[in-house]
Design a protein around this motif. Structure first.
Motif, mmCIF file in Angstrom:
data_model
loop_
_atom_site.group_PDB
_atom_site.id
_atom_site.type_symbol
_atom_site.label_atom_id
_atom_site.label_comp_id
_atom_site.label_asym_id
_atom_site.label_seq_id
_atom_site.Cartn_x
_atom_site.Cartn_y
_atom_site.Cartn_z
ATOM 1 N N ARG A 145 0.820 -1.213 0.000
ATOM 2 C CA ARG A 145 0.000 0.000 0.000
ATOM 3 C C ARG A 145 0.853 1.262 0.000
ATOM 4 N N GLN A 146 2.108 1.140 0.462
ATOM 5 C CA GLN A 146 3.016 2.287 0.433
ATOM 6 C C GLN A 146 3.600 2.515 -0.969
ATOM 7 N N HIS A 147 3.320 1.608 -1.884
ATOM 8 C CA HIS A 147 3.946 1.690 -3.209
ATOM 9 C C HIS A 147 2.933 1.447 -4.324
ATOM 10 N N LEU A 148 1.711 1.890 -4.119
ATOM 11 C CA LEU A 148 0.701 1.726 -5.163
ATOM 12 C C LEU A 148 1.050 2.466 -6.450
ATOM 13 N N PRO A 149 1.657 3.653 -6.395
ATOM 14 C CA PRO A 149 2.078 4.269 -7.664
ATOM 15 C C PRO A 149 3.056 3.389 -8.442
ATOM 16 N N GLY A 150 3.938 2.698 -7.749
ATOM 17 C CA GLY A 150 4.859 1.789 -8.425
ATOM 18 C C GLY A 150 4.135 0.612 -9.048
ATOM 19 N N LEU A 151 3.113 0.085 -8.365
ATOM 20 C CA LEU A 151 2.350 -1.035 -8.904
ATOM 21 C C LEU A 151 1.660 -0.653 -10.205
ATOM 22 N N PHE A 152 1.176 0.569 -10.265
ATOM 23 C CA PHE A 152 0.425 1.014 -11.442
ATOM 24 C C PHE A 152 1.265 1.883 -12.382
ATOM 25 N N ALA A 153 2.599 1.701 -12.296
ATOM 26 C CA ALA A 153 3.547 2.337 -13.220
ATOM 27 C C ALA A 153 3.487 3.850 -13.171
ATOM 28 N N LYS A 154 3.304 4.447 -11.974
ATOM 29 C CA LYS A 154 3.244 5.895 -11.824
ATOM 30 C C LYS A 154 4.428 6.438 -11.020
ATOM 31 N N ALA A 155 5.363 5.569 -10.637
ATOM 32 C CA ALA A 155 6.556 6.011 -9.907
ATOM 33 C C ALA A 155 7.731 6.059 -10.877
ATOM 34 N N SER A 156 8.952 6.064 -10.356
ATOM 35 C CA SER A 156 10.125 6.020 -11.222
ATOM 36 C C SER A 156 10.185 4.679 -11.944
ATOM 37 N N ALA A 157 10.915 4.630 -13.072
ATOM 38 C CA ALA A 157 11.014 3.398 -13.856
ATOM 39 C C ALA A 157 11.580 2.264 -13.010
ATOM 40 N N ASP A 158 12.578 2.563 -12.182
ATOM 41 C CA ASP A 158 13.186 1.525 -11.351
ATOM 42 C C ASP A 158 12.195 1.002 -10.318
ATOM 43 N N GLU A 159 11.489 1.913 -9.635
ATOM 44 C CA GLU A 159 10.519 1.464 -8.632
ATOM 45 C C GLU A 159 9.375 0.714 -9.291
ATOM 46 N N ASN A 160 8.913 1.206 -10.423
ATOM 47 C CA ASN A 160 7.847 0.500 -11.141
ATOM 48 C C ASN A 160 8.234 -0.957 -11.394
#
Length: 953
Positions: A318-333
């Motif tokens: 839940r702390q990384h939902l933007p990463g799950l949905f490809a909305k964070a940095s490329a590495d975090e995604n």
């Protein structure tokens, strides 16, 4: 009939003591398990004891070893005979089948769903497959969210072959009437979805969980602190996938494969059905592929996802939902997506595959599982299966199932075989033989034809059929000669089910490189061989190169690598199989435990081959810094020095080899390739006590008559022709390079088995090699042609001077005829002093049984139609009788032209494989087909043939 070859060609000069000698060649006894089995469709489960017994007797007489019962959609007009899946009456039919199977020595497997995947009317919405969706909102400091936190699922209603109005469907879907006619594919009702989490993300720092602050009406009771906040609301939806091809009593929602509770609830329905019943006769329960996501959207969620993710990956998704949905940095995604997909894989493995296996084992029953197509590491799913099953036509795809079996010590790999070899009614027994051979070359040793539809004796021709099949049914004219194919397959499998796998290379599967690749707006990645999931990664080219160059290999997963042990300078897997090396095909990321174990294997004496470059990183996000540091430290310890083909780093007793030239690196690692592939041959080999067994196939368009080098040591070899049943001690010699070479003669499309021993063989009959001793002589006829069985009517007898298709010779009746005709002629004893004669029938449409002077000589299914005639069976005047059977195509085509109704099936009413065979109604039609050539087409010749004698050098 057979002549002994010179001992110099068969044996070394000095024989070892008798106890160490190889045994004289003999065919292994054929067991139920050696024989091919078939998928047995119970359409509408409209079966009865009398027809069950009648059909099972026919199957047994044709040489089948068993059936896998799959209850599917019904036949129109037989509704009064439908039996609901798992009902008491259905269980009565199963009990009768098990009793008859025991009497007839036929094995019985049972598909654990009516159709596929697992699902049915007893699957509740809580246990049905789920998906995740999300909405984002923006709130500035000091403000409250004005929008309701809610998501209403859009309706979907799709069915096979017709449109369906969702307004006319009841919810839950399984409560609808006439589910057979509805043939539903996917149903989502319009409804609000339950909120799973609402997380607020500041510009920097940790997210805040606001889930508890949303009331029942979707109102968020929260005032944003200073700054701009992005809110992610996560909702759980109902995927709506329906069981495909379901029969009566089996229609309904597909289960949530990621939930152990859903799996256990599903299986409880079987517990209820089995209560008070003896199901010990069931050998295995079966799952016919995953195929949940061949509908709109994905089944990519389960109610416990957040807690399972936290437990397995070590951090809060839940702390990384933007990463799950490809909305964070490329590495975090990439890292979050990898962790999510790994979690999905583990849930599918543990909560479905292993939970199902544990349940089945409680009944003393195995599981057969088609893992391909799953959003998971399918090697691990196959490894959790008693009998891994594959399908398809690509050898690298086939090898996923056999690799898992080999690595983990499973004795059988099964295969759904000849599913869509051609469009309906066109496949010949020769086509099916090639499909069988393809599976054997891929490491499969337990064939399941696809397949056989239960068809009652009262059904009009062509009987009850399945929509995607070669139709291995008694009403198919090729059934006359089907037993020959089955005996061939049984002979092959009697060898290939024995011994142990004998591949040299463990080819590392770069699962995490595949996990981190973004999908097409999809969270899941589905894996189905190399083509689906790994395409474009270096392993694609590497796996094909190894096949082409004759390297025996098996794929291996990270979990399986971590169970490998060093064994001298080689490797031993958890299943006891021996290998020379692990090959890492330019993997960019690799889990730290896998790399650590590879280093340990090298330290213990193993050689690890790395193609291209060393891995550069670990996958995933959790505890990243410490894992990266440990990984880089291990990599930095490798000190490489140049060697042929690349570089070498000594590690303890072993080494790492690094470079681009895979073949040179494998040579450095002590791996020999099977150079027989250079002759146009393909092989699969097994390790046996004191030697190896080779299955050898010639898929080229030219005969192979040559000394064939082997990559394994041998001082004797037995040669077996599983089609003609000829056998004998093979001619064997040692090449100047020290390799054993066996002399083989293989016509195009032919195959053989070579059983080698490292000890010399006792004196025994030599294999009767054939060589031409003169020019072919025509069997000119005239021919008497008599149509003996089939329909719709038997054409009148013919006398023909020139052979041609009976569709031309027998007029209109011949054009529509499907069945068998016997061709008879006489010929005088050929002149000359040959040992015998090779009878070549030329072209045949499609299979033939040959009699000489009333004696059966063999059944020929192609692609070469040749049989040896011993001279001592010839007389001054000889009668040759050849019974030829064609397929179903011409009769079906006539029925379609006459608009005679035979497509009587619910759900999929005979779909066409090829669009040109699709009629105006969207269904398969053969009305436009030209007649398929049928009968003895010739030319028929006799070639003087000598046996044995000196062989070419």
């Amino acid at each position: 009939m057979k002549k002994q070859l010179a001992l110099s060609l068969l044996l070394s000069a000095a024989l070892p003591p008798l106890a160490a000698r190889a045994q004289a060649p003999a065919w292994p006894a054929i067991s139920q398990q050696n024989r091919p089995w078939t998928r047995w469709w119970w359409e509408g489960s409209a079966v009865n004891p009398q027809d069950l017994t009648h059909l099972m007797t026919q199957y047994q007489q044709a040489g089948l070893g068993g059936m896998e019962i799959t209850a599917i959609y019904g036949v129109k007009g037989a509704e009064s005979q439908f039996i609901d899946f798992l009902s008491p009456k259905w269980m009565d039919m199963l009990t009768h089948t098990l009793t008859e199977g025991k009497r007839l020595n036929l094995g019985v497997d049972v598909a654990q769903a009516s159709g596929w995947p697992f699902g049915g009317p007893w699957v509740t919405p809580a246990d049905a497959c789920k998906y995740v969706t999300y909405q984002t909102y923006t709130v500035k400091g000091g403000a409250q969210l004005a929008d309701k936190v809610s998501f209403t699922q859009k309706p979907i209603a799709t069915a096979i072959g017709h449109r369906v109005d969702i307004k006319e469907l009841a919810d839950p879907v399984a409560t609808n009437k006439n589910m057979q006619a509805l043939a539903l594919e996917q149903v989502r009702f319009e409804k609000p979805l339950p909120l799973q989490a609402l997380m607020a993300y500041p510009a920097t720092g940790a997210a805040i969980d606001l889930t508890s602050k949303v009331d029942a009406n979707g109102k968020l009771n929260w005032t944003a602190p200073a700054g701009t906040w992005t809110l992610y609301a996560i909702f759980q939806g109902w995927h709506g996938k329906q069981v495909e091809r379901a029969g009566p009593g089996g229609e309904g929602d597909v289960i949530d494969h990621l939930s152990k509770t859903a799996t256990e609830h599903y299986l409880q329905r079987f517990d209820q059905a089995f209560k008070g019943r003896d199901v010990k006769g069931v050998r295995a329960f079966f799952n016919d592929s995953y195929e949940v996501d061949d509908a709109q959207g994905e089944a990519n969620w389960t109610p416990l996802m957040f807690s399972e993710f936290q437990r397995r990956r070590g951090y809060d998704l839940r702390q990384h939902l933007p990463g799950l949905f490809a909305k964070a940095s490329a590495d975090e995604n990439a890292r979050v997506l990898t962790d999510y997909r790994e979690t999905i894989s583990e849930l599918l493995l543990e909560n479905y595959t292993q939970a199902w296996a544990t349940w089945a084992h409680g009944y003393g029953v195995k599981i057969r599982n088609q893992a391909h197509g799953s959003p998971a590491n399918i090697l691990d799913l196959y490894a959790a299966t008693d009998i891994p099953e594959t399908e398809g036509e690509n050898l690298t795809r086939i090898k996923f199932a056999s690799s898992a079996a080999h690595v983990t010590g499973k004795p059988l790999t099964s295969a759904e075989t000849a599913t869509w070899e051609n469009d309906h009614f066109l496949s010949t027994l020769s086509d099916v033989k090639k499909a069988v051979d393809r599976m054997l070359l891929g490491g499969v040793n337990h064939i399941f034809y696809h397949g056989t539809a239960y068809s009652p004796q009262a059904a009009a021709w062509p009987g009850w059929l399945f929509y995607a099949a070669v139709e291995f049914n008694p009403q198919n004219p090729f059934w006359q000669d089907f037993g020959q194919l089955n005996r061939y397959a049984a002979h092959c499998q009697s060898f290939m089910q024995a011994g142990q796998p004998a591949n040299d290379v463990l080819l590392y599967l770069p699962q995490y490189d595949a996990y981190q690749r973004p999908g097409n707006k999809a969270l899941l990645q589905h894996f189905d061989g190399i083509e689906h999931g790994f395409k474009g990664l270096p392993i694609e080219a590497t796996s094909e190169l190894l096949l082409k160059q004759g390297y025996g290999y098996d794929f291996i997963s990270d979990k399986q690598v971590q169970q490998v042990q060093a064994s001298g300078s080689g490797l031993r897997t958890s299943g006891g199989a021996q290998y020379r090396t692990v090959l890492v095909p330019a993997a960019r990321t690799m889990p730290l435990p896998t790399w650590q174990h590879l280093v340990q294997l090298a330290q213990a004496g193993a050689t690890i081959v790395v193609q291209g470059a060393l891995p550069t990183d670990v996958p995933g996000l959790g505890n990243l810094a410490s894992r990266q540091a440990a990984f880089k430290k291990l990599v930095a310890q490798l000190q490489f020095k140049p060697v042929a083909g690349g570089q070498r780093a000594t590690v303890g007793k072993g080494a790492f080899l690094l470079g681009d030239d895979v073949q040179q690196l494998l040579t450095q690692a002590g791996v020999q390739r099977e150079t027989l592939v250079d002759n146009g041959l393909q092989c699969e080999r097994r390790r046996t006590a004191g030697g190896h067994t080779y299955f050898l196939a010639n898929w080229s368009d030219k005969a192979v008559t040559a000394w064939v080098p082997l990559a394994t040591a041998a001082k004797s070899a037995a040669l077996y022709d599983p089609m003609s049943e000829q056998l004998g001690q093979a001619a064997l010699r040692q090449s100047a390079g020290g390799r054993a070479e066996v002399y083989v003669q293989l016509a195009p499309g032919a195959s053989c088995l070579i059983d080698t021993k490292e000890a010399a063989a006792p004196a025994s009959a030599a294999y009767a090699y054939q060589r031409s001793a003169g020019a072919p002589q025509p069997v000119a006829g005239p021919w008497a042609v008599r149509f003996v069985s089939g329909g719709p009517t038997l054409p009148a007898p013919l006398q023909v001077a020139q052979l041609d298709s009976w569709t031309k010779l027998a007029g209109e009746a011949g054009q529509k005829f499907a069945g068998t005709a016997t061709y008879s002629t006489t010929f005088a004893m050929p002149t000359g002093s040959a040992d015998g004669y090779l009878l070549d029938l030329g072209r045949v449409g499609q299979s033939a049984r040959v009699q000489l002077n009333g004696q059966e000589l063999g059944t020929l299914i192609g692609p070469a139609y040749q049989v040896y005639l011993p001279k001592n069976q010839l007389k001054a005047s000889n009668t040759l009788a050849i019974s030829v059977s064609n397929g179903m195509a011409n009769r079906v085509a006539d029925m379609d032209r006459q608009h005679q109704e035979w497509k009587l099936f619910y759900n999929v009413n005979m779909a066409a494989k090829l669009k040109e065979n699709r009629g105006a109604d969207g269904l398969f039609t053969a009305a436009q087909w030209s007649p398929v050539a049928s009968g003895l087409l010739g030319p028929v010749t006799l070639t003087p043939t000598a046996l044995g004698g000196p062989l070419p050098q």
